[in-house]
Write an enzyme that holds these catalytic residues in place. Structure first.
Site, PDB file in Angstrom:
ATOM      1  N   HIS A 284      18.246  17.135   6.835  1.00  0.00           N
ATOM      2  CA  HIS A 284      19.528  16.438   6.648  1.00  0.00           C
ATOM      3  C   HIS A 284      20.431  16.840   7.814  1.00  0.00           C
ATOM      4  CE1 HIS A 284      23.205  14.907   4.979  1.00  0.00           C
ATOM      5  NE2 HIS A 284      22.536  14.376   3.973  1.00  0.00           N
TER       6      HIS A 284
ATOM      7  N   GLU B 161      25.200   4.414   3.312  1.00  0.00           N
ATOM      8  CA  GLU B 161      24.625   5.597   3.971  1.00  0.00           C
ATOM      9  C   GLU B 161      23.773   5.136   5.147  1.00  0.00           C
ATOM     10  OE1 GLU B 161      22.662   7.888   0.904  1.00  0.00           O
ATOM     11  OE2 GLU B 161      24.565   8.575   0.083  1.00  0.00           O
TER      12      GLU B 161
ATOM     13  N   ARG C 117      12.338   9.125   4.958  1.00  0.00           N
ATOM     14  CA  ARG C 117      12.929   8.542   3.752  1.00  0.00           C
ATOM     15  C   ARG C 117      14.303   7.940   4.037  1.00  0.00           C
ATOM     16  NH1 ARG C 117      16.485  10.767  -0.477  1.00  0.00           N
ATOM     17  NH2 ARG C 117      16.874  12.280   1.159  1.00  0.00           N
TER      18      ARG C 117
ATOM     19  N   ARG D 249      18.219   9.196   9.583  1.00  0.00           N
ATOM     20  CA  ARG D 249      18.429  10.651   9.601  1.00  0.00           C
ATOM     21  C   ARG D 249      17.653  11.404  10.673  1.00  0.00           C
ATOM     22  NH1 ARG D 249      18.634  12.323   3.348  1.00  0.00           N
ATOM     23  NH2 ARG D 249      20.597  11.250   3.034  1.00  0.00           N
TER      24      ARG D 249
ATOM     25  N   HIS E 183      15.633  19.245   4.039  1.00  0.00           N
ATOM     26  CA  HIS E 183      16.287  18.565   2.913  1.00  0.00           C
ATOM     27  C   HIS E 183      15.283  17.918   1.961  1.00  0.00           C
ATOM     28  CE1 HIS E 183      19.499  16.435   0.899  1.00  0.00           C
ATOM     29  NE2 HIS E 183      18.987  15.250   1.197  1.00  0.00           N
TER      30      HIS E 183
HETATM   31  C1  SIN Z   1      23.371  12.874   0.754  1.00  0.00           C
HETATM   32  O1  SIN Z   1      24.264  12.762  -0.068  1.00  0.00           O
HETATM   33  O2  SIN Z   1      23.564  12.846   1.966  1.00  0.00           O
HETATM   34  C2  SIN Z   1      21.989  13.050   0.267  1.00  0.00           C
HETATM   35  C3  SIN Z   1      21.444  11.777  -0.186  1.00  0.00           C
HETATM   36  C4  SIN Z   1      19.969  11.778  -0.031  1.00  0.00           C
HETATM   37  O3  SIN Z   1      19.414  12.705   0.533  1.00  0.00           O
HETATM   38  O4  SIN Z   1      19.345  10.800  -0.445  1.00  0.00           O
END
Ligand code: SIN
Length: 534
Positions: free
Chosen positions: A239, A116, A381, A285, A346
């Site tokens: 998000h 991610e 975060r 993010r 988010h």
């Molecule tokens: C996501 O699946 O994008 C959310 C994961 C997160 O917010 O830690």
């Protein structure tokens, strides 16, 4: 008055993890305002970030977390949570949580690690794209089987009871909580020396959010009213990719889609993240959300698109079954079409200030999970660090509280607390007033306090919220309590705390971006924004 050794508010990963461990030592009331799995955890798609592979290291995970946190993480807390993670993950697996594995040529298998934004390595443990649901169901099953846990649904905490509020001269400490039992309408008194806030975040403060309806900032608002220190509420994570569709306004499109090669494109199919960051769609993010906001403002388009259709259809269906199915129900086949997405609120990175054990500034009160500000997230975060934080801090909290407030401790369990007095409060006659205020808060937070801020907009929001809070306080005193009134009061309080913190921080850092102070000011602001009642 009901007596328990532990009272836990909230049934997400933080509350359930703590309750399961606490039940080995004493009686536990596990309280949730709706049904047992109505928690943000159930909606977590991406997974749990944890170092489990030989190609990864604690140092790299710490470094990635500190980089995302933009100078505000507490490095010692980060290191503690990262290094204690693997042991807690083992416990989850022993409880029956199944993370995806992949087959090796040798015939053996290993954990299938996802990637991610902001992570330099693949380190996300996941259960397809429904990791939170897998964890939540396993923990709930275990809690239901635990003999010492009384699970109370449709019970909403009203306010914490502290020796300070009762007028005792001794050290201020938490000694219980008033709780509205929705089925009887009565406010019940729960007496405990060990109260755990695991109430999650406050996404519903904003008009657009990936959070479920329960995320109304209850824990932060209650802690604030009890005089507990609150920190860093200005850092609300948006998000980048929430589905843009009227039928499913809060549906998350996991960051893992970008981790597996998903491209962010405009309506003409042109990739745009390269203009904003060398890591492109996998930048942290805050950067991706701001870039999307800027593209939407520049082009006037109502959304941008996330495209994974260049990947083999079978891979997409297998890796993202829930996202694939949910989009298909709305007529979007993600194996062939780009997904319309917008940023949405988010995650709350600030909250009730705690140490790495979840201990707050009020003795006997602990905060775990999204409600807490441990120092792990700093100003932003890192994706998938939150479920890890919840399990690690839940474990540390039980070890800490058993020493800090032993069962033979003071004050005695029998301390009598006053019962709740409703006076001549009557039933709410006009629910429309509550819904109107609820909508107004969420709209004004979206318009004035979202991804890009200015002092003028924040001031405007502050003035309006002060008026709303006065009005809501009148409902609170004049009408019989309902979950709606309590949520509205908490929502307004939390919104005002976000604005207060945002007004204090005269710089841009991580998730707080203001046109009035666009630079980061390390000389004056490399520190938490801490606020107290009075
Ligand atoms: C996501 O699946 O994008 C959310 C994961 C997160 O917010 O830690």
């Amino acid at each position: 008055m009901k007596n328990y050794d532990f009272v836990v508010l909230g049934t997400g990963i933080a509350g359930l993890s703590f309750a399961l461990k606490a039940a080995r030592h004493g009686s536990v009331a596990l309280i949730t305002k709706r049904l047992r799995d109505d928690a943000n955890t159930s909606y977590a798609q991406g997974g749990v970030a944890c170092v489990t592979s030989g190609e990864d290291s604690f140092d790299l995970h710490v470094r990635d977390t500190l980089t995302a946190g933009a100078g505000l993480c507490n490095e010692a807390v980060v290191r503690t949570i990262v290094t204690e993670g693997p042991a807690r993950i083992q416990e989850l697996m022993q409880l029956g949580v199944h993370f995806d594995e992949r087959d090796l040529k040798s015939g053996e298998s290993e954990l299938d690690l996802g990637r991610e934004g902001g992570h330099s390595k693949r380190r996300i443990l996941h259960a397809r794209d429904a990791t939170g649901r897998e964890i939540e169901q396993s923990l709930i099953q275990a809690a239901q089987a635990a003999p010492n846990i009384e699970l109370l649904e449709n019970h909403m905490a009203v306010d914490l009871i502290t020796t300070g509020k009762l007028g005792f001269a001794s050290e201020d400490r938490c000694v219980g909580v008033y709780v509205l039992n929705e089925s009887t309408g009565a406010v019940e008194t729960f007496r405990t020396d060990r109260l755990i806030l695991a109430t999650g975040g406050c996404g519903k403060v904003y008009l657009y959010t990936t959070n479920p309806n329960v995320a109304t900032g209850d824990g932060v608002a209650m802690a604030w009213r009890a005089g507990v220190t609150i920190a860093n509420m200005e850092f609300i994570q948006f998000h980048p990719t929430c589905l843009f569709h009227p039928a499913r306004p809060s549906f998350l499109i996991s960051e893992a889609v970008r981790g597996e090669g998903g491209r962010l494109v405009d309506e003409k199919g042109r990739e745009f993240m390269g203009k904003y960051h060398p890591l492109g769609a996998l930048a942290p993010r805050d950067i991706v959300a701001r870039a999307i906001d800027a593209e939407m403002k520049r082009t006037g388009a109502p959304c941008v698109y996330l495209d994974i259709s260049h990947k083999p259809a079978e891979f997409v269906r297998d890796r993202f079954p829930m996202i694939h199915e949910s989009c298909l129900e709305l007529g979007i086949d993600i194996t062939r079409q780009p997904i319309p997405v917008v940023p949405a609120a988010h995650y709350q990175c600030g909250g009730v200030l705690t140490d790495a054990n979840g201990a707050t500034s009020l003795r006997g009160l602990y905060a775990i999970g999204e409600v807490a500000c441990t120092g792990l997230h700093g100003a932003n975060r890192l994706a998938s660090n939150s479920l890890l934080e919840a399990v690690v801090v839940a474990h540390r909290a039980i070890e800490h509280v058993l020493v800090d407030i032993p069962f033979n401790g003071h004050p005695p369990h029998e301390l009598a607390l006053p019962e709740w007095v409703s006076g001549d409060a009557h039933d709410v006659d006009e629910m429309v007033v509550i819904y109107h205020n609820w909508d107004e808060i969420r709209r004004l937070m979206w318009d004035y306090v979202a991804i890009v801020r200015t002092d003028k907009r924040l001031q405007r929001a502050s003035t309006r919220l002060r008026n709303l809070l006065r009005e809501i306080q009148e409902f609170y005193w004049n009408f019989k309590l309902t979950t709606e009134i309590l949520e509205l009061r908490n929502l307004a309080t939390t919104a005002a705390l976000i604005v207060d913190c945002a007004l204090l921080r005269k710089e841009s850092r991580g998730l707080h971006y203001t046109l009035d102070y666009p630079e980061t000011d390390d000389r004056h602001w490399a520190r938490n924004t801490e606020i107290h009642w009075l």
